[in-house]
Design a protein around this motif. Structure first.
Motif, PDB file in Angstrom:
ATOM      1  N   CYS A  78       8.591 -13.882   2.523  1.00 35.74           N
ATOM      2  CA  CYS A  78       8.250 -14.498   1.230  1.00 35.74           C
ATOM      3  C   CYS A  78       7.057 -15.441   1.371  1.00 35.74           C
ATOM      4  O   CYS A  78       7.137 -16.641   1.047  1.00 35.74           O
ATOM      5  N   PHE A  79       5.941 -14.921   1.854  1.00 32.23           N
ATOM      6  CA  PHE A  79       4.735 -15.724   2.028  1.00 32.23           C
ATOM      7  C   PHE A  79       3.532 -14.789   2.130  1.00 32.23           C
ATOM      8  O   PHE A  79       3.672 -13.582   2.296  1.00 32.23           O
ATOM      9  N   TRP A  80       2.341 -15.377   2.033  1.00 34.42           N
ATOM     10  CA  TRP A  80       1.080 -14.651   2.192  1.00 34.42           C
ATOM     11  C   TRP A  80       0.250 -15.383   3.236  1.00 34.42           C
ATOM     12  O   TRP A  80       0.296 -16.605   3.341  1.00 34.42           O
ATOM     13  N   ILE A  81      -0.522 -14.651   3.993  1.00 34.42           N
ATOM     14  CA  ILE A  81      -1.417 -15.245   4.972  1.00 34.42           C
ATOM     15  C   ILE A  81      -2.801 -15.409   4.339  1.00 34.42           C
ATOM     16  O   ILE A  81      -3.334 -14.466   3.756  1.00 34.42           O
ATOM     17  N   MET A  82      -3.380 -16.581   4.481  1.00 28.76           N
ATOM     18  CA  MET A  82      -4.630 -16.894   3.797  1.00 28.76           C
ATOM     19  C   MET A  82      -5.853 -16.855   4.706  1.00 28.76           C
ATOM     20  O   MET A  82      -6.976 -16.882   4.228  1.00 28.76           O
ATOM     21  N   ARG A  83      -5.639 -16.825   6.032  1.00 28.86           N
ATOM     22  CA  ARG A  83      -6.769 -16.659   6.952  1.00 28.86           C
ATOM     23  C   ARG A  83      -6.287 -16.030   8.243  1.00 28.86           C
ATOM     24  O   ARG A  83      -5.089 -15.956   8.506  1.00 28.86           O
ATOM     25  N   ASN A 142       8.581 -10.960  -2.637  1.00 33.76           N
ATOM     26  CA  ASN A 142       8.437 -10.158  -1.419  1.00 33.76           C
ATOM     27  C   ASN A 142       8.668  -8.665  -1.665  1.00 33.76           C
ATOM     28  O   ASN A 142       8.581  -7.860  -0.735  1.00 33.76           O
ATOM     29  N   ALA A 143       8.947  -8.271  -2.923  1.00 35.26           N
ATOM     30  CA  ALA A 143       9.278  -6.862  -3.217  1.00 35.26           C
ATOM     31  C   ALA A 143       8.137  -5.915  -2.861  1.00 35.26           C
ATOM     32  O   ALA A 143       8.368  -4.730  -2.582  1.00 35.26           O
ATOM     33  N   TRP A 144       6.906  -6.393  -2.841  1.00 31.50           N
ATOM     34  CA  TRP A 144       5.767  -5.543  -2.506  1.00 31.50           C
ATOM     35  C   TRP A 144       5.825  -5.027  -1.066  1.00 31.50           C
ATOM     36  O   TRP A 144       5.183  -4.039  -0.727  1.00 31.50           O
ATOM     37  N   LEU A 145       6.646  -5.677  -0.209  1.00 30.06           N
ATOM     38  CA  LEU A 145       6.786  -5.202   1.163  1.00 30.06           C
ATOM     39  C   LEU A 145       7.520  -3.862   1.247  1.00 30.06           C
ATOM     40  O   LEU A 145       7.495  -3.197   2.285  1.00 30.06           O
ATOM     41  N   ASN A 146       8.191  -3.451   0.159  1.00 26.78           N
ATOM     42  CA  ASN A 146       8.857  -2.144   0.143  1.00 26.78           C
ATOM     43  C   ASN A 146       7.865  -0.993   0.059  1.00 26.78           C
ATOM     44  O   ASN A 146       8.183   0.133   0.440  1.00 26.78           O
ATOM     45  N   HIS A 147       6.679  -1.250  -0.486  1.00 29.29           N
ATOM     46  CA  HIS A 147       5.698  -0.183  -0.673  1.00 29.29           C
ATOM     47  C   HIS A 147       5.091   0.213   0.673  1.00 29.29           C
ATOM     48  O   HIS A 147       4.604  -0.619   1.425  1.00 29.29           O
ATOM     49  N   GLY A 148       5.170   1.498   0.976  1.00 34.66           N
ATOM     50  CA  GLY A 148       4.665   2.000   2.238  1.00 34.66           C
ATOM     51  C   GLY A 148       5.762   2.325   3.230  1.00 34.66           C
ATOM     52  O   GLY A 148       5.515   2.997   4.231  1.00 34.66           O
ATOM     53  N   ARG A 149       6.993   1.846   2.975  1.00 34.60           N
ATOM     54  CA  ARG A 149       8.104   2.178   3.863  1.00 34.60           C
ATOM     55  C   ARG A 149       8.481   3.646   3.696  1.00 34.60           C
ATOM     56  O   ARG A 149       8.375   4.213   2.615  1.00 34.60           O
ATOM     57  N   ARG A 150       8.951   4.280   4.757  1.00 34.34           N
ATOM     58  CA  ARG A 150       9.366   5.677   4.715  1.00 34.34           C
ATOM     59  C   ARG A 150      10.759   5.800   4.118  1.00 34.34           C
ATOM     60  O   ARG A 150      11.668   5.055   4.495  1.00 34.34           O
ATOM     61  N   ASP A 164      -2.047  -6.576  -0.619  1.00 31.05           N
ATOM     62  CA  ASP A 164      -3.111  -5.576  -0.617  1.00 31.05           C
ATOM     63  C   ASP A 164      -3.261  -4.857   0.728  1.00 31.05           C
ATOM     64  O   ASP A 164      -4.109  -3.977   0.877  1.00 31.05           O
ATOM     65  N   ASN A 165      -2.392  -5.176   1.708  1.00 26.81           N
ATOM     66  CA  ASN A 165      -2.496  -4.554   3.042  1.00 26.81           C
ATOM     67  C   ASN A 165      -1.599  -3.322   3.148  1.00 26.81           C
ATOM     68  O   ASN A 165      -0.750  -3.218   4.034  1.00 26.81           O
ATOM     69  N   PHE A 166      -1.798  -2.345   2.258  1.00 26.90           N
ATOM     70  CA  PHE A 166      -0.954  -1.151   2.248  1.00 26.90           C
ATOM     71  C   PHE A 166      -1.096  -0.380   3.562  1.00 26.90           C
ATOM     72  O   PHE A 166      -0.121   0.148   4.097  1.00 26.90           O
ATOM     73  N   ALA A 167      -2.310  -0.313   4.099  1.00 28.09           N
ATOM     74  CA  ALA A 167      -2.537   0.432   5.343  1.00 28.09           C
ATOM     75  C   ALA A 167      -1.727  -0.156   6.489  1.00 28.09           C
ATOM     76  O   ALA A 167      -1.230   0.580   7.349  1.00 28.09           O
ATOM     77  N   ARG A 168      -1.567  -1.465   6.497  1.00 29.07           N
ATOM     78  CA  ARG A 168      -0.784  -2.107   7.558  1.00 29.07           C
ATOM     79  C   ARG A 168       0.685  -1.699   7.458  1.00 29.07           C
ATOM     80  O   ARG A 168       1.341  -1.466   8.468  1.00 29.07           O
ATOM     81  N   ARG A 169       1.199  -1.593   6.232  1.00 29.97           N
ATOM     82  CA  ARG A 169       2.596  -1.182   6.067  1.00 29.97           C
ATOM     83  C   ARG A 169       2.770   0.292   6.421  1.00 29.97           C
ATOM     84  O   ARG A 169       3.805   0.684   6.966  1.00 29.97           O
ATOM     85  N   ALA A 187      13.087   1.934  10.503  1.00 30.00           N
ATOM     86  CA  ALA A 187      12.132   1.048   9.828  1.00 30.00           C
ATOM     87  C   ALA A 187      12.435  -0.388  10.222  1.00 30.00           C
ATOM     88  O   ALA A 187      13.561  -0.855  10.046  1.00 30.00           O
ATOM     89  N   ASP A 188      11.458  -1.066  10.768  1.00 31.87           N
ATOM     90  CA  ASP A 188      11.597  -2.466  11.144  1.00 31.87           C
ATOM     91  C   ASP A 188      11.385  -3.316   9.898  1.00 31.87           C
ATOM     92  O   ASP A 188      10.304  -3.315   9.313  1.00 31.87           O
ATOM     93  N   MET A 189      12.426  -4.031   9.459  1.00 37.30           N
ATOM     94  CA  MET A 189      12.304  -4.905   8.292  1.00 37.30           C
ATOM     95  C   MET A 189      11.558  -6.168   8.712  1.00 37.30           C
ATOM     96  O   MET A 189      12.145  -7.099   9.267  1.00 37.30           O
ATOM     97  N   ALA A 190      10.274  -6.203   8.460  1.00 36.03           N
ATOM     98  CA  ALA A 190       9.468  -7.340   8.888  1.00 36.03           C
ATOM     99  C   ALA A 190       8.286  -7.508   7.944  1.00 36.03           C
ATOM    100  O   ALA A 190       7.929  -6.592   7.199  1.00 36.03           O
ATOM    101  N   TRP A 191       7.679  -8.697   7.989  1.00 35.16           N
ATOM    102  CA  TRP A 191       6.477  -8.949   7.215  1.00 35.16           C
ATOM    103  C   TRP A 191       5.373  -8.025   7.729  1.00 35.16           C
ATOM    104  O   TRP A 191       5.101  -7.973   8.929  1.00 35.16           O
ATOM    105  N   CYS A 192       4.768  -7.288   6.825  1.00 35.97           N
ATOM    106  CA  CYS A 192       3.734  -6.309   7.213  1.00 35.97           C
ATOM    107  C   CYS A 192       2.497  -6.472   6.351  1.00 35.97           C
ATOM    108  O   CYS A 192       2.035  -5.525   5.699  1.00 35.97           O
TER     109      CYS A 192
END
Length: 456
Positions: free
Chosen positions: A401-406, A237-245, A195-200, A186-191
């Motif tokens: 620890c950030f969100w992309i807005m566009r 940033n804890a939401w980045l854990n969702h979707g990891r294997r 709301d981008n669960f599919a991307r993770r 698992a690559d620990m990176a911003w994904c």
């Protein structure tokens, strides 16, 4: 004569022991990393215990550092090691375009040896290491330990079929086979945003595919997963854990069905006899370790708090100092790049302050209307760290620890802090030729992306 042994320590760290030397890799055994953004899944290990074991061995110690990230080069470990280690230690690295790693080690007064890419370095009579490049700053390595060969790929090396085949051809020419493959799942990176669960999910599948490609190409006798036993640990940033294997999810992936019998998880402290152990003899340890890591995965401690709230005045002062320092390091280049529109101002939304600000190398920090279109959102404390710390961008980006807005927000964010990243990596007026190469490469990539977008 005792067999050489492999001991898994935690996350990406392990210890190889032969009759004549010890090789320690990427030591991070306690505490958090990246401004509390990452924490270890297993928090039972400690630097103190490891250093005591190294002292007791009486053997020379070699420490392999694959990159300058805090999960591979832990500053608290370095401080403790310098104070408590009593023997002879040599740090090993491969020099790329990132000069942080050797500079940090030399600041701590350690003995440092550069390993030229592709050239074997003899560490002891029964221990040799060959380093290879993985991008500009990262590295992977091949270790000859007694009669066995260990390919240590870490979290992200050799992620494509072409890269795997090129590495396999080098091994074939050297008449070597891989006995033990050490790789991440698992690559620990911003994904993506929350709301981008599919991307993770897609990123998790890429981790599985990477492992499968490596197993197909190198056909090792044994595969030990590592470099993936951490969690995103802050409330922002804890939401980045969702979707990891999970470790079990990795093992049960259909893509890895043919290699399940070769994959063996190890718990911290587990030891492998490199001469005699096999996937079959490690089956019991594997089942114990799998249960252990699943318990750690299910254990979800309360997320750590985000940094304390900052004021706009603090941010303005921090950006003024940052802008002056970046300009001095690069002879005013950031202003010129912005004037030429190779860099554009960065617009940040600060949700905890309900403010939107613009950062500009030409105009400084300006308050904008709250509803102004932003590139990136983050809490004000993270923004203050981003501007104050030498590793502000690298830590914030790796920590997620950030969100992309566009759509172009991520690339704008990265380009704006290119001067900080270059300075942090030792690329400034002291190394003009290397700095110019990096700038030309970044400009070419930016132009190529623009052409591709125009052609679409």
């Amino acid at each position: 004569m005792p067999s050489p042994t492999f001991t898994f320590l935690n996350h990406a760290s392990f210890l190889l022991r032969t009759d004549h030397a010890l090789l320690l890799a990427d030591p991070w055994l306690d505490g958090t990393a990246l401004n509390d953004a990452w924490s270890l899944l297993d928090r039972s290990t400690s630097s103190a215990s490891l250093i005591a074991e190294l002292n007791a061995s009486g053997l020379p110690v070699f420490i392999w550092c694959s990159r300058a990230q805090p999960d591979c080069l832990s500053t608290p470990f370095l401080r403790r090691f310098r104070a408590e280690f009593l023997g002879i230690a040599t740090f090993l690295y491969r020099q790329g375009r990132d000069w942080r790693l050797p500079d940090e080690l030399r600041r701590n007064r350690f003995t440092v040896v550069e390993c030229a890419a592709g050239q074997a370095r003899t560490l002891a009579r029964d221990l040799r290491l060959t380093a290879y490049a993985n991008g500009e700053g990262d590295s992977y390595c091949l270790v000859r330990c007694g009669r066995r060969s260990i390919l240590h790929l870490g979290e992200r090396a050799l992620a494509t079929r072409a890269a795997c085949r090129a590495a396999a051809e080098r091994l074939r020419q050297a008449n070597l086979r891989v006995d033990l493959l050490l790789t991440g799942f698992a690559d620990m990176a911003w994904c993506g945003n929350p709301d981008n669960f599919a991307r993770r999910e897609a990123a998790a599948e890429q981790g599985i595919e990477r492992l499968a490609l490596q197993a197909e190409t190198f056909r090792p006798r044994l595969i030990v997963p590592l470099a993936s036993f951490v969690r995103f640990s802050r409330v922002d940033n804890a939401w980045l854990n969702h979707g990891r294997r999970t470790p079990l999810g990795v093992l049960e992936a259909p893509r890895l069905e043919a290699y399940r019998g070769l994959i063996r998880y190890l718990a911290p402290g587990a030891r492998v006899d490199l001469e005699f152990d096999s996937p079959a003899s490690l089956a019991a340890q594997h089942e114990h370790a799998l249960a252990h890591w699943m318990r750690c995965w299910r254990d979800r401690p309360e997320p750590l708090p985000r940094p304390a709230q900052a004021t706009v005045a603090e941010l303005k002062e921090a950006f003024l100092k940052y802008r002056e320092k970046a300009g001095a390091r690069l002879h005013g280049l950031p202003r010129l790049l912005e004037r030429l529109r190779l860099l554009r101002p960065l617009v940040l939304t600060l949700p905890d302050l309900r403010q939107t600000i613009e950062l500009s190398y030409l105009r400084g920090l300006r308050l904008l209307a709250r509803e102004a279109q932003a590139d990136v959102a983050m809490c004000s404390g993270t923004a203050l760290y981003l501007l104050r710390a030498e590793d502000g961008f690298d830590t914030t980006y790796a920590g997620g620890c950030f969100w992309i807005m566009r759509g172009k927000g991520l690339s704008t964010f990265g380009r704006f802090f290119l001067p900080q990243r270059m300075g942090r990596r030792g690329l400034d007026r002291q190394r003009p030729w290397t700095t110019a190469q990096v700038l030309l490469r970044a400009t070419a990539l930016w132009a190529a992306r623009g052409i591709r977008m125009a052609l679409r």
